[in-house]
Design a protein around this motif. Structure first.
Motif, PDB file in Angstrom:
ATOM      1  N   TYR A 199       0.838  -1.198   0.000  1.00 43.41           N
ATOM      2  CA  TYR A 199       0.000   0.000   0.000  1.00 43.41           C
ATOM      3  C   TYR A 199       0.874   1.249   0.000  1.00 43.41           C
ATOM      4  O   TYR A 199       1.885   1.312   0.712  1.00 43.41           O
ATOM      5  CB  TYR A 199      -0.871   0.045   1.254  1.00 43.41           C
ATOM      6  CG  TYR A 199      -2.001  -0.961   1.301  1.00 43.41           C
ATOM      7  CD1 TYR A 199      -3.053  -0.896   0.397  1.00 43.41           C
ATOM      8  CD2 TYR A 199      -2.021  -1.954   2.273  1.00 43.41           C
ATOM      9  CE1 TYR A 199      -4.105  -1.805   0.457  1.00 43.41           C
ATOM     10  CE2 TYR A 199      -3.069  -2.870   2.342  1.00 43.41           C
ATOM     11  CZ  TYR A 199      -4.105  -2.787   1.429  1.00 43.41           C
ATOM     12  OH  TYR A 199      -5.133  -3.686   1.493  1.00 43.41           O
ATOM     13  N   GLU A 237      -7.457   2.386   4.008  1.00 43.81           N
ATOM     14  CA  GLU A 237      -7.825   1.070   4.526  1.00 43.81           C
ATOM     15  C   GLU A 237      -8.044   1.102   6.042  1.00 43.81           C
ATOM     16  O   GLU A 237      -8.975   0.496   6.569  1.00 43.81           O
ATOM     17  CB  GLU A 237      -6.742   0.035   4.185  1.00 43.81           C
ATOM     18  CG  GLU A 237      -6.782  -0.470   2.756  1.00 43.81           C
ATOM     19  CD  GLU A 237      -8.007  -1.317   2.495  1.00 43.81           C
ATOM     20  OE1 GLU A 237      -9.088  -0.730   2.298  1.00 43.81           O
ATOM     21  OE2 GLU A 237      -7.904  -2.555   2.496  1.00 43.81           O
ATOM     22  N   ARG A 280     -11.241   2.597   6.893  1.00 47.49           N
ATOM     23  CA  ARG A 280     -12.338   1.675   6.568  1.00 47.49           C
ATOM     24  C   ARG A 280     -12.521   0.621   7.667  1.00 47.49           C
ATOM     25  O   ARG A 280     -13.642   0.398   8.138  1.00 47.49           O
ATOM     26  CB  ARG A 280     -12.045   0.981   5.223  1.00 47.49           C
ATOM     27  CG  ARG A 280     -13.118   0.013   4.770  1.00 47.49           C
ATOM     28  CD  ARG A 280     -12.790  -0.576   3.398  1.00 47.49           C
ATOM     29  NE  ARG A 280     -11.651  -1.495   3.434  1.00 47.49           N
ATOM     30  CZ  ARG A 280     -11.715  -2.764   3.828  1.00 47.49           C
ATOM     31  NH1 ARG A 280     -12.871  -3.278   4.235  1.00 47.49           N
ATOM     32  NH2 ARG A 280     -10.640  -3.522   3.822  1.00 47.49           N
ATOM     33  N   GLU A 283      -5.608 -10.258   4.737  1.00 49.25           N
ATOM     34  CA  GLU A 283      -5.814 -10.095   3.296  1.00 49.25           C
ATOM     35  C   GLU A 283      -4.924 -11.044   2.500  1.00 49.25           C
ATOM     36  O   GLU A 283      -4.688 -10.812   1.323  1.00 49.25           O
ATOM     37  CB  GLU A 283      -5.498  -8.657   2.880  1.00 49.25           C
ATOM     38  CG  GLU A 283      -6.295  -7.617   3.649  1.00 49.25           C
ATOM     39  CD  GLU A 283      -5.977  -6.208   3.209  1.00 49.25           C
ATOM     40  OE1 GLU A 283      -6.911  -5.507   2.752  1.00 49.25           O
ATOM     41  OE2 GLU A 283      -4.813  -5.789   3.306  1.00 49.25           O
ATOM     42  N   THR A 327      -2.925  -6.535  -1.730  1.00 46.94           N
ATOM     43  CA  THR A 327      -3.674  -5.275  -1.637  1.00 46.94           C
ATOM     44  C   THR A 327      -4.896  -5.237  -2.542  1.00 46.94           C
ATOM     45  O   THR A 327      -5.626  -4.254  -2.528  1.00 46.94           O
ATOM     46  CB  THR A 327      -2.757  -4.094  -2.012  1.00 46.94           C
ATOM     47  OG1 THR A 327      -2.217  -4.326  -3.319  1.00 46.94           O
ATOM     48  CG2 THR A 327      -1.618  -3.946  -1.011  1.00 46.94           C
ATOM     49  N   ASP A 357      -9.962  -7.858   0.580  1.00 43.70           N
ATOM     50  CA  ASP A 357     -10.307  -7.099   1.788  1.00 43.70           C
ATOM     51  C   ASP A 357     -11.018  -7.993   2.802  1.00 43.70           C
ATOM     52  O   ASP A 357     -11.728  -8.921   2.431  1.00 43.70           O
ATOM     53  CB  ASP A 357     -11.281  -5.958   1.439  1.00 43.70           C
ATOM     54  CG  ASP A 357     -10.594  -4.774   0.792  1.00 43.70           C
ATOM     55  OD1 ASP A 357      -9.354  -4.758   0.729  1.00 43.70           O
ATOM     56  OD2 ASP A 357     -11.328  -3.868   0.356  1.00 43.70           O
TER      57      ASP A 357
HETATM   58 CA   LIG Z   1      -7.348  -4.193   1.256  1.00 41.56          CA
END
Ligand SMILES: [Ca+2]
Ligand SMILES: [Ca+2]
Ligand SMILES: [Ca+2]
Length: 336
Positions: free
Chosen positions: A108, A116, A119, A153, A157, A162
């Protein structure tokens, strides 16, 4: 270079193809954490799992979420303990630099990581920010690592990999820590007790909240955020205690004399294929109470600005505030 791109492309296509026929089932932590005689996880019935339980820790007190820090970059991890007779628990992990792990393809950017973290720190349905003691449901892929099957994960990525964290019961409360004595997890020779059935020994308590009473810290010089201290009981049995990065480990001195410890029982074995050692207690923060190595989470005094909770607001509090001026907790501040 071209070969790398082709390989990454093939991997991406494989993952997309895999996603189409993805199998998922709700499993207990007990089912998910089954191990063989070497302590290696055996669950493989579905591609993804759904687990439920109580969040045991605030992630930023366990691993540093700041982008670009540490070998794996910013990291995030919570432990979820099963309820009722589901006597097990599972860690849920996300990191930034997956490409540093063998066989993995992507990492990332700082901005992607923050997105992320924002989230997964909040319930997608209500916007509620998760905290230790919440009841949650996690849906995601999983991967075995050094003694535990973690929901994660699979260190990629791609959005298809997710995991989702959803709120079931806000402020359900932390589970009562299970009182153990070190002779339940260490033998007469002070070696870890491993039991494949997980009905006794270290495996029984893995990823759960435990309490060890009446021990002393034999190496207080190791007291530092992310350090590891050792506790000893009256029989001479010892156990490592990994300290988190909660601000209490900087603010307060190491407790002295006979103390109790409330911690997440963890494993990170020394090997990948034989995983019968590496057990440890993980305390993510300390509130300076002097008797129990834990953060009770109930601050006294009701005095705004009393950062170190010594019941007065003075220069010590001001200096700490000044040192952190304009700080912004990654994945919690400035989301959206
Ligand atoms: Ca992800
Ligand atoms: Ca294990
Ligand atoms: Ca103060």
């Amino acid at each position: 270079m071209n070969r790398t791109i082709v390989l990454v492309g093939i991997l991406a296509l494989t993952l997309v193809a895999a996603t189409k026929g993805t199998t998922v089932a709700e499993v207990t932590h007990w089912e998910l954490q089954a191990v063989d005689a070497d302590g290696v996880g055996t669950y493989n019935a579905t591609d993804k799992v759904i687990i439920t339980g109580i969040v045991l820790n605030n992630p930023e007190e366990m691993l540093n979420p700041t982008p670009g820090t540490g070998y794996m970059g910013g990291e995030w991890q919570i432990y979820i303990q099963g309820e009722g007779n589901d006597h097990a628990g599972t860690a849920v992990y996300l990191g930034q630099y997956y490409a540093k792990v063998g066989g993995q393809s992507g990492s990332y950017t700082d901005e992607q990581l923050l997105s992320e973290l924002c989230r997964i720190n909040r319930d997608p349905n209500t916007g509620y920010t998760f905290a230790a003691g919440d009841g949650v449901k996690v849906t995601g892929w999983y991967k075995f690592y050094k003694g535990k099957i973690n929901v994660n994960e699979q260190h990629e990525t791609l959005p298809a990999l997710d995991f989702e964290v959803e709120l079931l019961e806000p402020a359900a409360g932390l589970p009562q820590p299970e009182a153990i004595t070190l002779d339940m997890v260490k033998d007469d020779g002070d070696q870890y007790i491993f039991d494949q059935t997980r009905l006794t020994g270290c495996e029984y308590y893995q990823a759960r909240l435990v309490r060890v009473n009446d021990v002393n810290i034999i190496n207080p010089g190791n007291w530092t955020p992310d350090g590891t201290i050792t506790i000893m009981d009256s029989t001479g049995r010892t156990f490592p205690v990994k300290l988190g990065i909660g601000d209490g480990f900087t603010r307060y001195d190491c407790p002295t004399g006979q103390i109790d410890v409330i911690a997440i029982f963890d494993q990170e074995s020394s090997g990948y294929m034989v995983c019968k050692d590496g057990y440890r207690l993980w305390v993510v923060d300390y509130d300076g109470n002097g008797l129990v190595l834990t953060d009770r989470g109930h601050k006294r005094g009701n005095l705004p600005g009393d950062i170190n909770a010594d019941f007065k607001v003075d220069f010590i509090d001001f200096a700490e505030m000044a040192a952190n001026w304009l700080g912004c907790a990654p994945g919690l501040c400035d989301c959206d």
